[in-house]
Design a protein around this motif. Structure first.
Motif, PDB file in Angstrom:
ATOM      1  N   THR A  35     -64.421 -17.419-133.518  1.00  0.00           N
ATOM      2  CA  THR A  35     -63.800 -18.342-132.672  1.00  0.00           C
ATOM      3  C   THR A  35     -64.421 -19.985-132.715  1.00  0.00           C
ATOM      4  OG1 THR A  35     -63.046 -16.761-131.347  1.00  0.00           O
ATOM      5  CG2 THR A  35     -62.876 -19.004-130.497  1.00  0.00           C
ATOM      6  N   ILE A  36     -65.714 -19.884-132.453  1.00  0.00           N
ATOM      7  CA  ILE A  36     -66.354 -21.032-132.586  1.00  0.00           C
ATOM      8  C   ILE A  36     -66.241 -21.857-133.749  1.00  0.00           C
ATOM      9  CG2 ILE A  36     -68.895 -21.989-132.502  1.00  0.00           C
ATOM     10  CD1 ILE A  36     -69.269 -19.847-130.196  1.00  0.00           C
ATOM     11  N   ALA A  37     -66.580 -20.963-134.849  1.00  0.00           N
ATOM     12  CA  ALA A  37     -66.425 -21.388-136.178  1.00  0.00           C
ATOM     13  C   ALA A  37     -64.934 -22.036-136.835  1.00  0.00           C
ATOM     14  CB  ALA A  37     -66.953 -20.347-137.427  1.00  0.00           C
ATOM     15  N   THR A  38     -63.990 -21.265-136.201  1.00  0.00           N
ATOM     16  CA  THR A  38     -62.687 -21.929-136.381  1.00  0.00           C
ATOM     17  C   THR A  38     -62.260 -23.367-135.944  1.00  0.00           C
ATOM     18  OG1 THR A  38     -61.973 -19.456-136.671  1.00  0.00           O
ATOM     19  CG2 THR A  38     -60.365 -21.199-136.066  1.00  0.00           C
ATOM     20  N   ALA A  40     -64.618 -25.430-135.079  1.00  0.00           N
ATOM     21  CA  ALA A  40     -65.543 -26.235-135.659  1.00  0.00           C
ATOM     22  C   ALA A  40     -64.797 -26.667-137.188  1.00  0.00           C
ATOM     23  CB  ALA A  40     -67.000 -26.037-135.588  1.00  0.00           C
ATOM     24  N   ASP A  41     -63.981 -26.092-137.544  1.00  0.00           N
ATOM     25  CA  ASP A  41     -63.361 -26.449-138.885  1.00  0.00           C
ATOM     26  C   ASP A  41     -64.134 -25.847-140.155  1.00  0.00           C
ATOM     27  OD1 ASP A  41     -60.925 -27.635-137.957  1.00  0.00           O
ATOM     28  OD2 ASP A  41     -62.193 -29.625-137.860  1.00  0.00           O
ATOM     29  N   PHE A  42     -64.679 -24.771-139.846  1.00  0.00           N
ATOM     30  CA  PHE A  42     -65.446 -24.140-141.054  1.00  0.00           C
ATOM     31  C   PHE A  42     -64.264 -23.245-141.597  1.00  0.00           C
ATOM     32  CE2 PHE A  42     -69.137 -24.684-138.634  1.00  0.00           C
ATOM     33  CZ  PHE A  42     -69.985 -24.573-139.371  1.00  0.00           C
ATOM     34  N   ASP A  43     -64.406 -23.259-143.335  1.00  0.00           N
ATOM     35  CA  ASP A  43     -63.291 -22.391-143.820  1.00  0.00           C
ATOM     36  C   ASP A  43     -63.508 -20.976-143.732  1.00  0.00           C
ATOM     37  OD1 ASP A  43     -65.391 -21.396-145.633  1.00  0.00           O
ATOM     38  OD2 ASP A  43     -65.095 -23.275-146.942  1.00  0.00           O
ATOM     39  N   LEU A  44     -62.365 -20.331-144.175  1.00  0.00           N
ATOM     40  CA  LEU A  44     -62.375 -18.932-143.972  1.00  0.00           C
ATOM     41  C   LEU A  44     -63.433 -18.117-144.489  1.00  0.00           C
ATOM     42  CD1 LEU A  44     -58.621 -18.080-144.517  1.00  0.00           C
ATOM     43  CD2 LEU A  44     -59.685 -18.133-142.378  1.00  0.00           C
ATOM     44  N   ASP A  45     -64.210 -18.474-145.859  1.00  0.00           N
ATOM     45  CA  ASP A  45     -65.320 -17.777-146.528  1.00  0.00           C
ATOM     46  C   ASP A  45     -66.456 -17.889-145.211  1.00  0.00           C
ATOM     47  OD1 ASP A  45     -63.938 -16.811-148.449  1.00  0.00           O
ATOM     48  OD2 ASP A  45     -64.310 -18.602-149.783  1.00  0.00           O
ATOM     49  N   ALA A  46     -66.740 -19.202-144.793  1.00  0.00           N
ATOM     50  CA  ALA A  46     -67.572 -19.627-144.017  1.00  0.00           C
ATOM     51  C   ALA A  46     -67.660 -18.568-142.649  1.00  0.00           C
ATOM     52  CB  ALA A  46     -67.934 -21.156-143.706  1.00  0.00           C
ATOM     53  N   ILE A  47     -66.368 -18.666-142.110  1.00  0.00           N
ATOM     54  CA  ILE A  47     -66.259 -17.779-141.096  1.00  0.00           C
ATOM     55  C   ILE A  47     -66.653 -16.302-141.236  1.00  0.00           C
ATOM     56  CG2 ILE A  47     -64.642 -16.975-139.296  1.00  0.00           C
ATOM     57  CD1 ILE A  47     -63.161 -19.708-139.748  1.00  0.00           C
ATOM     58  N   ALA A  48     -66.227 -15.935-142.621  1.00  0.00           N
ATOM     59  CA  ALA A  48     -66.688 -14.393-142.744  1.00  0.00           C
ATOM     60  C   ALA A  48     -68.266 -14.243-142.790  1.00  0.00           C
ATOM     61  CB  ALA A  48     -65.922 -14.046-143.864  1.00  0.00           C
ATOM     62  N   ASP A  49     -68.676 -15.270-143.623  1.00  0.00           N
ATOM     63  CA  ASP A  49     -70.116 -15.251-143.688  1.00  0.00           C
ATOM     64  C   ASP A  49     -70.641 -15.240-142.346  1.00  0.00           C
ATOM     65  OD1 ASP A  49     -69.855 -15.331-146.231  1.00  0.00           O
ATOM     66  OD2 ASP A  49     -70.458 -17.392-146.585  1.00  0.00           O
TER      67      ASP A  49
END
Length: 145
Positions: A35-38, A40-49
């Protein structure tokens, strides 16, 4: 609870959770970091990482934690970086092995990883694992020279 004050946060954007140091709580921590990464506009791959890296860091900490104690998870977004610090009280005075598969996972999925151990002033040690992931730079067509 009268007189109870939460611990001070270092930055306005810090989010901190205190959970029982138990593997059953891993889905909560994974959901929070996603949720925090989303936001903060991280992409889907970065969120999964980040979900996998935080899961691995917390799993490592929980296996070192004194049974019945808590795990502290702090998330900080600063600029293009999301930083996570997990902390448990441990009877062990050594950092997690940097030769383990779990450490390899952490170094592969993040931009920075560190572990620290310090005496906590009582009968144990404070073990921290800190990871950081930067948001990928996005090329904007027509921008630049």
């Amino acid at each position: 609870m009268t007189g109870w004050e939460p611990p001070p946060l270092h930055a306005h954007n810090d989010i901190e959770l205190w959970l029982g140091a138990d593997l059953v709580h891993l889905p909560i921590v994974r959901s929070v970091v996603a949720t925090i990464a989303t936001r903060a506009d991280f992409d889907l791959d970065a969120i999964a990482d980040l979900r996998l890296a935080v899961d691995e860091a917390c799993s490592t900490l929980i296996t070192r934690a004194i049974p019945g104690t808590t795990m502290r998870c702090r998330f900080t977004v600063s600029g293009d970086e999301l930083r996570f610090i997990g902390t448990v009280k441990s009877a062990t005075d050594s950092t997690p092995s940097t030769k383990s598969f779990g450490w390899r996972v952490l170094t592969t999925l993040t931009d920075a990883v560190d572990a620290r151990v310090a005496a906590d002033g009582h009968d144990g040690h404070k073990v921290d694992i800190e990871i950081a992931k930067r948001r990928a730079a996005v090329d904007v067509p027509g921008a630049g020279a």
